[in-house]
Enzyme design. Structure first.
Site, PDB file in Angstrom:
ATOM      1  N   ASN A   1       0.736  -1.099   0.012  1.00 57.05           N
ATOM      2  CA  ASN A   1      -0.117  -0.005   0.067  1.00 57.05           C
ATOM      3  C   ASN A   1       0.918   1.440  -0.133  1.00 57.05           C
ATOM      4  O   ASN A   1       0.474   2.442  -0.263  1.00 57.05           O
ATOM      5  CB  ASN A   1      -1.133   0.013   1.110  1.00 57.05           C
TER       6      ASN A   1
ATOM      7  N   HIS B   1     -13.694  -0.181  -1.044  1.00 56.41           N
ATOM      8  CA  HIS B   1     -13.417   1.089  -1.090  1.00 56.41           C
ATOM      9  C   HIS B   1     -12.141   1.569  -1.747  1.00 56.41           C
ATOM     10  O   HIS B   1     -11.825   2.687  -2.175  1.00 56.41           O
ATOM     11  CB  HIS B   1     -13.613   1.906   0.218  1.00 56.41           C
TER      12      HIS B   1
ATOM     13  N   CYS C   1       6.737  12.308  11.479  1.00 55.48           N
ATOM     14  CA  CYS C   1       5.802  13.234  11.967  1.00 55.48           C
ATOM     15  C   CYS C   1       4.189  13.153  11.545  1.00 55.48           C
ATOM     16  O   CYS C   1       3.589  13.783  12.239  1.00 55.48           O
ATOM     17  CB  CYS C   1       6.198  14.514  11.311  1.00 55.48           C
TER      18      CYS C   1
HETATM   19  C1  LIG Z   1      -2.772  -3.309   2.079  1.00 54.09           C
HETATM   20  C2  LIG Z   1      -3.878  -2.917   3.012  1.00 54.09           C
HETATM   21  N1  LIG Z   1      -4.504  -4.005   3.753  1.00 54.09           N
HETATM   22  C3  LIG Z   1      -5.756  -3.657   4.185  1.00 54.09           C
HETATM   23  C4  LIG Z   1      -6.208  -2.399   4.314  1.00 54.09           C
HETATM   24  C5  LIG Z   1      -7.273  -2.209   5.361  1.00 54.09           C
HETATM   25  O1  LIG Z   1      -8.573  -2.194   4.539  1.00 54.09           O
HETATM   26  P1  LIG Z   1      -9.700  -1.718   4.858  1.00 54.09           P
HETATM   27  O2  LIG Z   1      -9.537  -0.030   5.099  1.00 54.09           O
HETATM   28  O3  LIG Z   1     -10.965  -1.782   4.286  1.00 54.09           O
HETATM   29  O4  LIG Z   1     -10.080  -2.130   6.612  1.00 54.09           O
HETATM   30  C6  LIG Z   1      -5.664  -1.793   3.523  1.00 54.09           C
HETATM   31  C7  LIG Z   1      -6.225   0.086   3.492  1.00 54.09           C
HETATM   32  O5  LIG Z   1      -5.954   0.593   4.031  1.00 54.09           O
HETATM   33  C8  LIG Z   1      -4.521  -1.888   2.746  1.00 54.09           C
HETATM   34  O6  LIG Z   1      -3.935  -0.892   1.808  1.00 54.09           O
HETATM   35  S1  FES Z   2       6.285  15.692  14.834  1.00 50.69           S
HETATM   36 FE1  FES Z   2       8.343  15.713  14.100  1.00 50.69          FE
HETATM   37  S2  FES Z   2       9.028  17.868  14.651  1.00 50.69           S
HETATM   38 FE2  FES Z   2       6.833  17.758  15.071  1.00 50.69          FE
END
Ligand SMILES: Cc1ncc(COP(=O)(O)O)c(C=O)c1O
Ligand code: FES
Lengths: 142, 403
Positions: B152, B202, B326
């Site tokens: 992802n 989604h 961050c």
């Molecule tokens: C690789 C991967 N696995 C699992 C998920 C989780 O999916 P969901 O948001 O439908 O729970 C995501 C999405 O963020 C993903 O990118």
């Molecule tokens: S969270 Fe990294 S400086 Fe603010």
């Protein structure tokens, strides 16, 4: 997530840059997220901060707190500048999200590190100023 | 309104308006409970079963091997926990990779606390798992290999069929988190020897909060939610009928235009990557160059931090994401970037841009221009960049003197 003031200081940072031959320069890092802040201070013979500038590698809050910190210390004596705590910087910015409190510590420590450098270069002792730590994780947020 | 350029399609996608139309009747018109007996409810039951057929055929499975869930995370949790529970007599060793989604990684961490032994495979700099290490990690007590189909963050596509073959030869179950891959690239559970597969609606212009787990008929699958008889008694709860109808419509749509979309996105992705690489100095491209999701571009820009980059891009109407410490909430940099060998400070300046089939070249041109400005601005603020330039100047000085 950020207050209007934080966004303003982030987008239009005050006093961003370097001061050549600054009287005091301090660089501090934060192992927690890996950010780095550098503060340059120009201090006159009466111990008054004439100018402060910063450079920051960090998040929006880190940049905004650096900017605000330079504003807060400008015109102050070295002693008064020591009272600019991370809390004072945060208040001046109308607060920070909880996960970003440590970013304001970076600003406080950068001021201290620059003052420490100034004191060392001039062979003076600033009352209440401790030697800066390498990594601000060693200090607790107030 | 300011124009919005949405380049965070790996986070979620826009519900396609035609998919929405396919869902609508099941909210207000055919609202019957699919488990009810009267004819009115047969409309709802029918659309759920039709959806099962569509989703099964999208991955070469049988309809009775598809179990609807409330999304990808749920399917991941279920697959891993159920396999661990059902096969613990054989052993308590599980294998996964270091770059899985948290829905997988945190489930394995949970199982470790329950006394399971987990091997986390390394990946190479492109983010591909080491097949030799996988082979060598299999033990007599190994019961599950779980490796994602596509990552992802950096978009790298794993050699899924090869992993399936290793698992099958070793007699170990193979689960793949295909949340980012499903509907984007071809998947076939027979060819790839996949026993368990997670998908989510989604990410393919379907609705949020609905997904499925594919479980091969021969797999012992324990119940996730106890209650009614839905999903063969394994996942109780009244079906999310409009969501399921939407998932199937989105899948059908994605399937029909998959080749076309892949070609279009790949072309735009490569255009984006090459412009950024050529025009922005000190840039690292993350992920495999070709074995990569068609819609994913991922960079690290040295000397700057990701959150500040995202806020400035947001000001320009661009939605993107970063693996910077961050931005993570936990203040840890992305585990994926660390696993591919990016040091902390380089992982800091990461940017993920994920396209959709609607993305245009003109939008990408605008993004590149904004990116150039943003990065230059942040580099000018960066003490690391300052130090770097000073060091360069010093090193170059003798050469200049010579001239
Ligand atoms: C690789 C991967 N696995 C699992 C998920 C989780 O999916 P969901 O948001 O439908 O729970 C995501 C999405 O963020 C993903 O990118
Ligand atoms: S969270 Fe990294 S400086 Fe603010």
């Amino acid at each position: 997530m950020y207050s209007k003031k934080v966004m303003d200081h982030f987008k239009n940072p005050r006093n961003m840059g370097e001061i050549e031959d600054a009287k005091g320069v301090g660089t501090v890092g934060n192992a927690k997220c890996g950010d780095i802040m550098r503060m340059y201070l120009d201090i006159d013979e009466n111990g008054v901060i004439k100018e402060a500038k910063f450079k920051t590698f960090g998040c929006g809050a880190a940049i905004a707190t650096s900017s605000m910190a330079t504003e807060l210390v400008t015109g102050k004596t070295v002693q008064d500048a020591l009272k600019v705590t991370n809390r004072a910087v945060m208040e001046a910015l109308d607060g920070l999200p909880a996960v970003k409190v440590h970013c304001s510590l970076l600003a406080e420590e950068a001021i201290h590190a620059a003052l420490w450098d100034y004191a060392k270069k001039n062979g003076i002792v600033i009352e209440g100023l401790k030697e800066p730590v390498e990594d601000i994780e060693e200090i607790e947020a107030v | 309104m300011k124009r919005l350029i949405y380049l965070d399609n790996a986070a979620t996608t826009r519900l396609d308006p035609e998919v929405f139309l396919k869902m609508q009747p099941y909210f207000t018109e055919f609202y019957g409970n699919p488990s009810s007996i009267y004819q009115f409810a047969q409309k709802s039951a029918g659309v759920v079963e039709e959806a099962r057929v569509e989703l099964a055929s999208a991955i070469g499975a049988k309809p009775q091997e598809i179990y609807f869930t409330g999304g990808g995370s749920e399917a991941d949790n279920w697959a891993i926990k159920a396999a661990a529970e059902a096969y613990q007599e054989k052993g308590k060793h599980l294998i996964t990779s270091k770059i899985e989604h948290h829905a997988v990684l945190h489930t394995f961490e949970y199982l470790q606390r329950q006394g399971y032994d987990v091997t986390y495979l390394d990946v190479n700099e492109d983010g591909i798992v080491d097949l030799e290490q996988l082979r060598a990690s299999v033990r007599p007590d190994t019961i599950l290999i779980s490796i994602m189909a596509a990552n992802n963050e950096i978009g790298t596509i794993q050699p899924v069929a090869k992993i399936g073959e290793i698992a099958r030869e070793a007699g170990v179950l193979f689960h793949t988190d295909a949340v980012q891959a499903f509907g984007h690239i071809p998947l076939d559970v027979e060819e790839m020897k996949i026993d368990l597969l997670s998908a989510s609606a989604h990410k393919i212009h379907g609705p949020k909060g609905v997904g499925f787990l594919y479980a091969r008929k021969s797999v012992k699958l324990s119940s996730l939610i106890h209650g009614g008889a839905q999903e063969r008694g394994k996942r109780a709860g009244t079906h999310n009928v409009p969501g399921i109808a939407g998932f199937a419509a989105a899948s059908k749509r994605a399937r029909e235009k998959m080749i076309e979309t892949m070609e279009k996105e790949t072309r735009l992705r490569d255009y984006l990557i090459s412009r950024v690489e050529e025009e922005i100095p000190f840039t690292v491209v993350n992920g495999h160059r070709t074995s990569r999701l068609p819609n994913n571009a991922h960079f690290c820009f040295r000397f700057i931090e990701g959150e500040s980059m995202l806020i400035l891009l947001d000001e320009a109407g661009i939605c993107a994401s970063s693996g910077s410490a961050c931005t993570s909430g936990s203040l840890d940099p992305s585990h994926v970037l660390l696993a591919i060998g990016r040091p902390h400070e380089i992982a800091h300046g990461s940017l993920r841009l994920t396209l959709s089939e609607q993305t245009t070249k003109e939008e990408l041109d605008f993004v590149v221009e904004e990116l150039k400005k943003t990065i230059e601005r942040l580099r000018n603020m960066s003490p690391l960049y300052e130090d770097f330039l000073k060091k360069e100047a010093k090193e170059d000085a003798p050469c200049i003197a010579k001239k």
